[in-house]
Design a protein around this motif. Sequence first.
Motif, PDB file in Angstrom:
ATOM      1  N   ALA A   1       0.829  -1.213   0.000  1.00 41.61           N
ATOM      2  CA  ALA A   1       0.000   0.000   0.000  1.00 41.61           C
ATOM      3  C   ALA A   1       0.857   1.253   0.000  1.00 41.61           C
ATOM      4  N   ALA A   2       1.930   1.262   0.807  1.00 40.22           N
ATOM      5  CA  ALA A   2       2.801   2.435   0.876  1.00 40.22           C
ATOM      6  C   ALA A   2       3.497   2.688  -0.458  1.00 40.22           C
ATOM      7  N   VAL A   3       4.009   1.631  -1.081  1.00 36.16           N
ATOM      8  CA  VAL A   3       4.702   1.781  -2.358  1.00 36.16           C
ATOM      9  C   VAL A   3       3.731   2.235  -3.443  1.00 36.16           C
ATOM     10  N   THR A   4       2.541   1.646  -3.464  1.00 34.95           N
ATOM     11  CA  THR A   4       1.560   2.002  -4.495  1.00 34.95           C
ATOM     12  C   THR A   4       1.149   3.460  -4.386  1.00 34.95           C
ATOM     13  N   ALA A   5       0.796   3.897  -3.192  1.00 40.24           N
ATOM     14  CA  ALA A   5       0.381   5.290  -3.015  1.00 40.24           C
ATOM     15  C   ALA A   5       1.509   6.247  -3.375  1.00 40.24           C
ATOM     16  N   ASP A   6       2.730   5.864  -3.037  1.00 41.92           N
ATOM     17  CA  ASP A   6       3.871   6.718  -3.357  1.00 41.92           C
ATOM     18  C   ASP A   6       4.090   6.792  -4.870  1.00 41.92           C
ATOM     19  N   ARG A   7       3.984   5.658  -5.553  1.00 40.17           N
ATOM     20  CA  ARG A   7       4.179   5.644  -6.996  1.00 40.17           C
ATOM     21  C   ARG A   7       3.078   6.394  -7.731  1.00 40.17           C
ATOM     22  N   LEU A   8       1.915   6.500  -7.126  1.00 44.96           N
ATOM     23  CA  LEU A   8       0.821   7.260  -7.718  1.00 44.96           C
ATOM     24  C   LEU A   8       0.979   8.762  -7.494  1.00 44.96           C
ATOM     25  N   GLY A   9       2.029   9.164  -6.785  1.00 51.00           N
ATOM     26  CA  GLY A   9       2.278  10.579  -6.547  1.00 51.00           C
ATOM     27  C   GLY A   9       1.472  11.172  -5.413  1.00 51.00           C
ATOM     28  N   SER A  10       0.899  10.319  -4.577  1.00 52.78           N
ATOM     29  CA  SER A  10       0.087  10.810  -3.462  1.00 52.78           C
ATOM     30  C   SER A  10       0.989  11.174  -2.281  1.00 52.78           C
ATOM     31  N   GLU A  11       0.827  12.377  -1.767  1.00 55.24           N
ATOM     32  CA  GLU A  11       1.587  12.830  -0.599  1.00 55.24           C
ATOM     33  C   GLU A  11       0.892  12.335   0.673  1.00 55.24           C
ATOM     34  N   PRO A  12       1.639  11.942   1.700  1.00 53.94           N
ATOM     35  CA  PRO A  12       1.000  11.582   2.970  1.00 53.94           C
ATOM     36  C   PRO A  12       0.045  12.681   3.423  1.00 53.94           C
ATOM     37  N   VAL A  13      -1.144  12.288   3.877  1.00 50.72           N
ATOM     38  CA  VAL A  13      -2.209  13.266   4.078  1.00 50.72           C
ATOM     39  C   VAL A  13      -1.839  14.318   5.115  1.00 50.72           C
ATOM     40  N   TYR A  14      -1.106  13.937   6.163  1.00 51.43           N
ATOM     41  CA  TYR A  14      -0.792  14.925   7.198  1.00 51.43           C
ATOM     42  C   TYR A  14       0.296  15.891   6.744  1.00 51.43           C
ATOM     43  N   ASP A  15       1.131  15.486   5.791  1.00 50.55           N
ATOM     44  CA  ASP A  15       2.068  16.444   5.206  1.00 50.55           C
ATOM     45  C   ASP A  15       1.306  17.522   4.440  1.00 50.55           C
ATOM     46  N   THR A  16       0.298  17.091   3.692  1.00 48.66           N
ATOM     47  CA  THR A  16      -0.524  18.045   2.944  1.00 48.66           C
ATOM     48  C   THR A  16      -1.303  18.951   3.882  1.00 48.66           C
ATOM     49  N   LEU A  17      -1.907  18.372   4.914  1.00 48.67           N
ATOM     50  CA  LEU A  17      -2.696  19.175   5.847  1.00 48.67           C
ATOM     51  C   LEU A  17      -1.810  20.137   6.633  1.00 48.67           C
ATOM     52  N   ARG A  18      -0.591  19.719   6.953  1.00 53.05           N
ATOM     53  CA  ARG A  18       0.319  20.618   7.681  1.00 53.05           C
ATOM     54  C   ARG A  18       0.731  21.796   6.804  1.00 53.05           C
ATOM     55  N   ARG A  19       1.034  21.515   5.547  1.00 52.66           N
ATOM     56  CA  ARG A  19       1.394  22.606   4.642  1.00 52.66           C
ATOM     57  C   ARG A  19       0.208  23.538   4.423  1.00 52.66           C
TER      58      ARG A  19
END
Length: 414
Positions: free
Chosen positions: A390-408
Amino acid sequence: MVAALAGCLVGLVGGGFRWCLDHAELLRVSLLEATTAPGGAGRLVPVALTAAGAAVACAIARRVPHAPGSGIQHVEAVWRQESESASARLLPVKFAGGLIAIGSGLVLGREGPIVHMGAAIGSGAGRRGRLDAEDARMLHTALGGAGLAVAFTAPLGGLLFVCEEITGTVRPRLVLLTLVGTLTAVAVSRPIVGDALVLPMAAVPAPPLWMLPLFLLCGVTAGALGAAYSALVVGTLETCDRLTRVPLVARAAVIGALVGALMAFDPLLTGGGDQLSERLLAGGGLTAAALTVCLAVRFVAGPLSYAAATPGGLFAPLLALGALWGTLTHALVSPLLPAGAAGPAAFAAVGMAAVFTGVVRVPLTGTVLVAEMTGAGVLLLPLLTACLAAAVTADRLGSEPVYDTLRRRMRERT
């Protein structure tokens, strides 16, 4: 010593929050049973209840900066020295607002408010203990992890959450503080919330090794689902931001009314999702069509509830979504499985950890958290396999970890 004393307070506050939520849910269920009749006006009760709860919780949260939402992104920002720690005013606001929002049926989790309150307690303890700035910042982070441990009765999960998600590092002093805080917090909360597993599941044997490719496939699809969920959370927030002519409290009331309408149709479609997860971990009982409908509805209802700007987290709804996805995966592949293969409960547990990892991107925390909540130690290998995929797939799809996005996003707005 300061971490131990503060951990005791986190246990009292977090345990009290869970106790109040349990009784709020019982009260809500009793009210729905008493007023909801087929075709009657009682169907409007859950609509009015959730709309009022969302509006009141939003109005309360507006009084203190960073009180709306999960709060985990704020804990991470404090660790990175991008924001100041919360004041003591956060505690009553987060407690009352989270209790009203989650208790009224919004699709939100209890862990966000407890983590945020735990971090605020750690910050206050650092100030009162006259610790230097670095130790106070560590205590703020460590007690946030203690809050997660109390939310799910998962001390190891709380420790890994601090190292893997909040800080992204392993420091001996930080690990020690977190261990002291989580152990004391969970010990103090136990008399309040009980000793039972948070999500007990039916006893399952260790799945045969030939099934690992199936769990790998479940993890890949869960990672894609998690990436889509993260995008929907952020997209819903951005869409609501553009509705500048609609007052924030009125917007929360409309969202609450929509969620209340779902509750009138079926209570399993709303709330944090613990009842749904527990039912699926016990062996399912839902058809593939019902699983698909429930998955689709909760997939949208979670981000919509988060956009109401009330206190509430993402974890618990994510775990329920993962349990639905894992059970649905089993329903689709079960005709091809021979006798002796793993059942729907095992797939539900693996789905919980995998979808969680796809959104938050913390495979070790997801694995240990689900294992501690369910007691399914025999599933460690399938859990690790699915979480890695799951981690590799989400990363390869270009998805940023949700809390990184929410923090920014939080930093840009402030």
